[in-house]
Scaffold this motif. Structure first.
Motif, short mmCIF file in Angstrom:
data_model
loop_
_atom_site.label_atom_id
_atom_site.label_comp_id
_atom_site.label_asym_id
_atom_site.label_seq_id
_atom_site.Cartn_x
_atom_site.Cartn_y
_atom_site.Cartn_z
N ASP A 50 9.99 38.14 18.15
CA ASP A 50 10.39 39.37 17.49
C ASP A 50 9.67 40.58 18.08
OD1 ASP A 50 11.72 40.90 15.47
OD2 ASP A 50 9.88 40.89 14.29
N LEU A 51 8.55 40.35 18.79
CA LEU A 51 7.79 41.44 19.38
C LEU A 51 8.29 41.75 20.78
CD1 LEU A 51 4.19 40.44 18.28
CD2 LEU A 51 5.66 42.17 17.29
N LEU A 52 8.53 43.03 21.05
CA LEU A 52 9.04 43.46 22.34
C LEU A 52 8.03 44.38 23.02
CD1 LEU A 52 12.62 44.44 21.14
CD2 LEU A 52 11.96 42.33 22.27
N THR A 53 8.01 44.38 24.33
CA THR A 53 7.17 45.31 25.08
C THR A 53 7.92 46.62 25.25
OG1 THR A 53 8.05 44.58 27.20
CG2 THR A 53 6.12 43.40 26.36
N ARG A 54 7.20 47.64 25.73
CA ARG A 54 7.85 48.93 25.98
C ARG A 54 8.95 48.78 27.02
NH1 ARG A 54 5.32 53.36 28.21
NH2 ARG A 54 4.14 51.90 29.44
N ALA A 55 8.69 47.99 28.05
CA ALA A 55 9.68 47.80 29.11
C ALA A 55 10.94 47.11 28.59
CB ALA A 55 9.08 46.99 30.26
N LEU A 71 9.09 58.26 21.89
CA LEU A 71 9.56 57.85 20.56
C LEU A 71 8.43 57.28 19.72
CD1 LEU A 71 12.95 56.17 21.53
CD2 LEU A 71 12.65 58.29 20.24
N ILE A 72 7.56 56.52 20.36
CA ILE A 72 6.40 55.95 19.64
C ILE A 72 5.43 57.04 19.24
CG2 ILE A 72 4.38 54.46 19.90
CD1 ILE A 72 6.14 52.69 21.75
N ARG A 73 5.14 57.95 20.18
CA ARG A 73 4.17 59.01 19.93
C ARG A 73 4.63 59.95 18.82
NH1 ARG A 73 3.26 60.04 24.87
NH2 ARG A 73 4.94 61.52 25.15
N ILE A 88 6.50 46.34 19.95
CA ILE A 88 7.45 46.91 18.99
C ILE A 88 8.22 45.76 18.38
CG2 ILE A 88 9.45 48.43 18.74
CD1 ILE A 88 7.61 48.99 21.81
N ARG A 89 8.32 45.74 17.04
CA ARG A 89 9.11 44.72 16.37
C ARG A 89 10.59 44.99 16.62
NH1 ARG A 89 5.93 45.13 11.34
NH2 ARG A 89 4.43 43.46 11.44
N GLN A 90 11.32 43.93 16.84
CA GLN A 90 12.75 44.07 17.08
C GLN A 90 13.44 44.64 15.84
OE1 GLN A 90 14.61 40.40 18.16
NE2 GLN A 90 16.46 41.39 18.91
N SER A 91 12.99 44.24 14.66
CA SER A 91 13.58 44.75 13.42
C SER A 91 13.34 46.26 13.29
CB SER A 91 13.02 44.01 12.21
OG SER A 91 11.61 44.14 12.17
N ASP A 92 12.16 46.76 13.71
CA ASP A 92 11.89 48.20 13.66
C ASP A 92 12.79 48.95 14.64
OD1 ASP A 92 9.96 47.89 11.73
OD2 ASP A 92 8.29 47.84 13.17
N LEU A 93 13.04 48.36 15.80
CA LEU A 93 13.93 48.98 16.78
C LEU A 93 15.35 49.09 16.23
CD1 LEU A 93 14.56 50.04 19.64
CD2 LEU A 93 14.89 47.66 20.31
N SER A 102 11.57 55.02 8.68
CA SER A 102 10.45 54.10 8.55
C SER A 102 9.17 54.89 8.52
CB SER A 102 10.43 53.10 9.72
OG SER A 102 10.26 53.80 10.92
N ILE A 103 8.23 54.41 7.73
CA ILE A 103 6.95 55.08 7.62
C ILE A 103 6.04 54.49 8.68
CG2 ILE A 103 4.97 55.49 6.12
CD1 ILE A 103 6.89 55.13 3.76
N SER A 104 5.58 55.33 9.57
CA SER A 104 4.72 54.86 10.65
C SER A 104 3.73 55.93 11.03
CB SER A 104 5.56 54.48 11.87
OG SER A 104 4.72 54.20 12.95
N ALA A 105 2.51 55.51 11.24
CA ALA A 105 1.50 56.46 11.71
C ALA A 105 1.64 56.67 13.20
CB ALA A 105 0.10 55.91 11.38
N GLY A 106 2.37 55.77 13.87
CA GLY A 106 2.53 55.88 15.31
C GLY A 106 1.23 55.61 16.04
N LEU A 107 1.20 55.91 17.28
CA LEU A 107 0.00 55.71 18.08
C LEU A 107 -0.69 57.02 18.40
CD1 LEU A 107 1.25 52.97 20.52
CD2 LEU A 107 -0.12 52.69 18.48
N GLY A 108 -0.19 58.09 17.82
CA GLY A 108 -0.82 59.39 18.04
C GLY A 108 -0.72 59.81 19.49
N ILE A 109 -1.84 60.28 20.00
CA ILE A 109 -1.83 60.78 21.37
C ILE A 109 -2.34 59.75 22.37
CG2 ILE A 109 -2.02 63.20 20.71
CD1 ILE A 109 -5.04 62.96 21.25
N CYS A 110 -2.32 58.46 21.99
CA CYS A 110 -2.76 57.41 22.90
C CYS A 110 -1.83 57.35 24.09
CB CYS A 110 -2.77 56.05 22.19
SG CYS A 110 -3.98 55.94 20.90
N ARG A 111 -2.41 57.34 25.26
CA ARG A 111 -1.61 57.27 26.49
C ARG A 111 -1.83 55.93 27.14
NH1 ARG A 111 -0.28 62.38 29.51
NH2 ARG A 111 0.29 60.72 30.90
#
Length: 112
Positions: A50-55, A71-73, A88-93, A102-111
């Motif tokens: 269920d977990l996907l990479t960015r690619a 989109l994540i940021r 990224i969860r497939q269900s979230d995508l 969806s309520i998400s804090a995201g990853l902020g400014i993490c690069r």
């Protein structure tokens, strides 16, 4: 002065030979009970497929990796950072694509 041994070396690795004659206590020979340390049954983990990479997400959406990162940021696509990897969860995508909020804090400014 070196003497050649007449005994042929064994082809069996040393780790596979038994240690029964060593005289260890009885508990050393007992087979461990796999449920001995389990206090309570645990809930099954999420399916790792269920977990996907960015690619993988970028390939699915046919966009670049930078677009997925954006989109994540911005918090539009929920993601989790595991070490240096982003998953990224497939269900979230699918929820994002269907327009569900969806309520998400995201990853902020993490690069990356």
């Amino acid at each position: 002065m070196f003497y050649k041994s007449t005994k042929k070396p064994s082809r069996v690795p040393a780790a596979s030979t038994s240690v029964s004659g060593v005289g260890l206590p009885a508990w050393a020979y007992a087979k461990p009970d796999p449920m001995a340390h389990a206090a309570t049954p645990q809930a099954p983990a999420d399916n790792p497929a269920d977990l996907l990479t960015r690619a993988e997400v970028a390939r699915y959406l046919r966009v670049s990796d930078r677009t997925v990162s954006r989109l994540i940021r911005t918090g539009k696509l929920p993601a989790a950072r595991i070490g240096r990897a982003v998953r990224i969860r497939q269900s979230d995508l699918l929820d994002m694509l269907n327009g569900k909020l969806s309520i998400s804090a995201g990853l902020g400014i993490c690069r990356e």
